[in-house]
Design an enzyme around this catalytic site. Structure first.
Site, mmCIF file in Angstrom:
data_model
loop_
_atom_site.group_PDB
_atom_site.id
_atom_site.type_symbol
_atom_site.label_atom_id
_atom_site.label_comp_id
_atom_site.label_asym_id
_atom_site.label_seq_id
_atom_site.Cartn_x
_atom_site.Cartn_y
_atom_site.Cartn_z
ATOM 1 N N GLY A 111 0.032 -10.842 -1.957
ATOM 2 C CA GLY A 111 -1.190 -11.241 -1.251
ATOM 3 C C GLY A 111 -2.378 -11.438 -2.181
ATOM 4 O O GLY A 111 -3.322 -12.167 -1.849
ATOM 5 N N GLU A 142 7.565 -10.868 -3.392
ATOM 6 C CA GLU A 142 8.011 -10.533 -2.037
ATOM 7 C C GLU A 142 9.524 -10.478 -1.848
ATOM 8 O O GLU A 142 10.025 -9.606 -1.152
ATOM 9 C CB GLU A 142 7.414 -11.538 -1.023
ATOM 10 C CG GLU A 142 5.932 -11.322 -0.734
ATOM 11 C CD GLU A 142 5.016 -12.030 -1.717
ATOM 12 O OE1 GLU A 142 5.495 -12.515 -2.765
ATOM 13 O OE2 GLU A 142 3.802 -12.088 -1.436
ATOM 14 N N GLU A 145 -1.987 -14.828 -3.560
ATOM 15 C CA GLU A 145 -2.308 -15.737 -2.445
ATOM 16 C C GLU A 145 -3.812 -15.793 -2.184
ATOM 17 O O GLU A 145 -4.357 -16.855 -1.875
ATOM 18 C CB GLU A 145 -1.542 -15.288 -1.191
ATOM 19 C CG GLU A 145 -0.039 -15.501 -1.334
ATOM 20 C CD GLU A 145 0.781 -14.769 -0.283
ATOM 21 O OE1 GLU A 145 0.545 -13.566 -0.064
ATOM 22 O OE2 GLU A 145 1.665 -15.395 0.331
ATOM 23 N N ALA A 157 -0.418 -7.255 -0.530
ATOM 24 C CA ALA A 157 -0.580 -6.647 0.784
ATOM 25 C C ALA A 157 -0.139 -5.188 0.648
ATOM 26 O O ALA A 157 0.637 -4.845 -0.252
ATOM 27 C CB ALA A 157 0.270 -7.385 1.804
HETATM 28 N N1 DAK Z 1 0.388 -1.633 -1.617
HETATM 29 C C1 DAK Z 1 0.025 -0.336 -1.493
HETATM 30 N N2 DAK Z 1 -0.316 0.440 -2.521
HETATM 31 C C2 DAK Z 1 -0.288 -0.095 -3.738
HETATM 32 C C3 DAK Z 1 0.071 -1.447 -3.960
HETATM 33 C C4 DAK Z 1 0.420 -2.233 -2.834
HETATM 34 N N3 DAK Z 1 0.732 -3.534 -2.921
HETATM 35 N N4 DAK Z 1 0.016 -1.685 -5.273
HETATM 36 C C5 DAK Z 1 -0.366 -0.528 -5.858
HETATM 37 N N5 DAK Z 1 -0.553 0.433 -4.944
HETATM 38 C C6 DAK Z 1 -0.972 1.797 -5.144
HETATM 39 C C7 DAK Z 1 0.183 2.637 -5.680
HETATM 40 O O1 DAK Z 1 1.008 3.076 -4.644
HETATM 41 C C8 DAK Z 1 -0.572 3.773 -6.346
HETATM 42 O O2 DAK Z 1 -0.993 4.678 -5.341
HETATM 43 P P1 DAK Z 1 -0.879 6.291 -5.563
HETATM 44 O O3 DAK Z 1 0.545 6.547 -5.858
HETATM 45 O O4 DAK Z 1 -1.789 6.552 -6.734
HETATM 46 O O5 DAK Z 1 -1.381 6.865 -4.263
HETATM 47 C C9 DAK Z 1 -1.816 3.096 -6.899
HETATM 48 O O6 DAK Z 1 -1.952 1.866 -6.157
HETATM 49 C C10 DAK Z 1 -1.697 2.747 -8.365
HETATM 50 O O7 DAK Z 1 -0.502 2.001 -8.539
HETATM 51 P P2 DAK Z 1 0.639 2.378 -9.598
HETATM 52 O O8 DAK Z 1 0.643 3.858 -9.863
HETATM 53 O O9 DAK Z 1 1.899 1.767 -9.130
HETATM 54 O O10 DAK Z 1 0.088 1.648 -10.903
HETATM 55 P P3 DAK Z 1 0.944 1.072 -12.112
HETATM 56 O O11 DAK Z 1 -0.033 0.732 -13.165
HETATM 57 O O12 DAK Z 1 2.060 2.011 -12.483
HETATM 58 O O13 DAK Z 1 1.621 -0.250 -11.571
HETATM 59 C C11 DAK Z 1 1.644 -2.361 -10.381
HETATM 60 C C12 DAK Z 1 0.797 -1.365 -11.204
HETATM 61 C C13 DAK Z 1 0.712 -3.469 -9.840
HETATM 62 C C14 DAK Z 1 2.679 -3.028 -11.314
HETATM 63 C C15 DAK Z 1 2.363 -1.603 -9.256
HETATM 64 O O14 DAK Z 1 1.381 -0.855 -8.532
HETATM 65 C C16 DAK Z 1 3.052 -2.527 -8.276
HETATM 66 O O15 DAK Z 1 4.136 -3.032 -8.573
HETATM 67 N N6 DAK Z 1 2.449 -2.676 -7.092
HETATM 68 C C17 DAK Z 1 3.039 -3.466 -6.036
HETATM 69 C C18 DAK Z 1 2.911 -4.911 -6.354
HETATM 70 C C19 DAK Z 1 3.568 -5.763 -5.289
HETATM 71 O O16 DAK Z 1 4.804 -5.750 -5.130
HETATM 72 N N7 DAK Z 1 2.738 -6.484 -4.571
HETATM 73 C C20 DAK Z 1 3.204 -7.410 -3.592
HETATM 74 C C21 DAK Z 1 3.165 -6.737 -2.303
HETATM 75 S S1 DAK Z 1 3.990 -7.704 -1.117
HETATM 76 C C22 DAK Z 1 3.537 -11.238 5.288
HETATM 77 C C23 DAK Z 1 2.252 -10.861 5.011
HETATM 78 C C24 DAK Z 1 1.885 -10.558 3.736
HETATM 79 C C25 DAK Z 1 2.803 -10.575 2.724
HETATM 80 C C26 DAK Z 1 4.087 -10.936 3.009
HETATM 81 C C27 DAK Z 1 4.468 -11.263 4.277
HETATM 82 N N8 DAK Z 1 3.918 -11.555 6.623
HETATM 83 C C28 DAK Z 1 3.506 -10.709 7.655
HETATM 84 C C29 DAK Z 1 5.002 -12.484 6.811
HETATM 85 C C30 DAK Z 1 2.416 -10.165 1.417
HETATM 86 C C31 DAK Z 1 3.238 -9.381 0.703
HETATM 87 C C32 DAK Z 1 2.821 -8.724 -0.490
HETATM 88 O O17 DAK Z 1 1.723 -8.874 -0.976
#
Ligand code: DAK
Length: 258
Positions: free
Chosen positions: A108, A131, A111, A63
């Site tokens: 997400g 998360e 998921e 997400a």
């Molecule tokens: N959200 C927004 N932007 C993201 C993103 C994300 N999840 N993942 C990557 N990006 C963006 C980065 O900010 C970056 O943007 P710029 O800086 O270039 O503008 C671009 O994508 C490239 O990413 P990186 O530069 O970070 O690329 P790397 O190769 O260095 O790293 C990575 C790749 C996948 C390891 C890293 O991007 C990363 O850790 N991303 C976040 C992964 C993550 O934590 N995903 C889980 C998100 S939490 C709920 C509803 C939904 C959810 C929970 C609760 N309720 C309402 C209860 C769901 C939650 C989630 O999914």
């Protein structure tokens, strides 16, 4: 801007989450478009749907954290409902679905893949529910679907530790069904989708419903669900076509979805 694209390839469809600049992260626009595109999938015309992410790096990296960071409690609940409703729509789509996981499938994204019937991964795929490291719970069904797919112990270990796993481990725990070199993933997904599309579509839809609905109830009810769906196949031209052909020792005519 099309954040979600649907390409029709004969009897199969390929749905692509298309926001590669943010690793296909799911903001409310992407989720809403996913919902709209799923509404356009016609089970009369499309017999199997592949879900994948644009680019070579990510399936869906989760997400959208930038958008989520500003949410209030009420907005967070509404965002969770939006995602859950759309993922449930995908999970209960009448036709089979295959996630072709071509890179990061985090939060997400993991998921989303778990809302598909089958997961195929590239060797570069990475799965995880990060998360709790962000101060939240999985919110698009992760706590529920992960536990059903890999068992509660493994799901709790992965979710509590927020540990990412690579494709071979995802295969070993049964989260994915097969792993391929990245350049072969889509061809393999399409091969499987076309093989599915060549079987009797009404029977396949009945199998999907029997498995999904049966898993949510006790065995006595589950076999009743199966009996009813089994019986419904005998009302179809496809069943008559295939069984007659078998008895006449010839190949059946192509299934007509009737
Ligand atoms: N959200 C927004 N932007 C993201 C993103 C994300 N999840 N993942 C990557 N990006 C963006 C980065 O900010 C970056 O943007 P710029 O800086 O270039 O503008 C671009 O994508 C490239 O990413 P990186 O530069 O970070 O690329 P790397 O190769 O260095 O790293 C990575 C790749 C996948 C390891 C890293 O991007 C990363 O850790 N991303 C976040 C992964 C993550 O934590 N995903 C889980 C998100 S939490 C709920 C509803 C939904 C959810 C929970 C609760 N309720 C309402 C209860 C769901 C939650 C989630 O999914």
């Amino acid at each position: 801007m099309a954040f979600v694209e649907l390409e029709k390839k004969g009897l199969i469809g390929v749905l692509t989450i298309n926001r590669p600049e943010a690793l296909n992260a799911l903001n409310d626009q992407v989720i809403s478009q996913l919902s709209e595109v799923l509404d356009t999938v016609d089970p009369g015309e499309t017999r199997c749907l592949i879900v994948t992410g644009a680019g070579s790096k990510a399936f869906v990296a989760g997400a959208d954290i930038a958008q989520m960071s500003k949410l209030t409690k009420e907005e967070g609940t509404a965002f969770g409902k939006l995602g859950n409703d759309v993922f449930r729509k995908l999970e209960t789509l009448p036709i089979p679905t295959i996630a072709a996981v071509n890179g990061f499938a985090l939060g997400g994204g993991c998921e989303l893949s778990m809302s598909c019937d089958i997961r195929l991964a590239s060797e570069t795929a990475v799965f995880g529910q990060p998360e709790v490291g962000l101060g939240i719970t999985p919110g698009f069904g992760g706590t529920q679907r992960m536990a059903r797919l890999v068992g509660p112990g493994k799901a709790k270990e992965l979710i509590y530790t927020a540990r990412n796993i690579k494709a071979p481990e995802a295969l070993a725990i049964g989260l994915v069904q097969a792993v391929y070199p990245a350049e072969e993933l889509m061809a393999e997904a399409e091969k499987m989708a076309n093989r599915i599309a060549g079987n009797a579509p009404i029977a396949i839809r009945a199998c999907k419903k029997a498995i999904n609905d049966g898993l949510q109830t006790d065995m006595d009810k589950a076999v009743e669900i199966e009996e009813e769906l089994f019986g419904s196949c005998f009302d179809t031209a496809d069943q008559k076509n295939a069984m007659t052909a078998f008895l006449e020792k010839r190949k059946h005519d192509p299934f007509e979805n009737k």
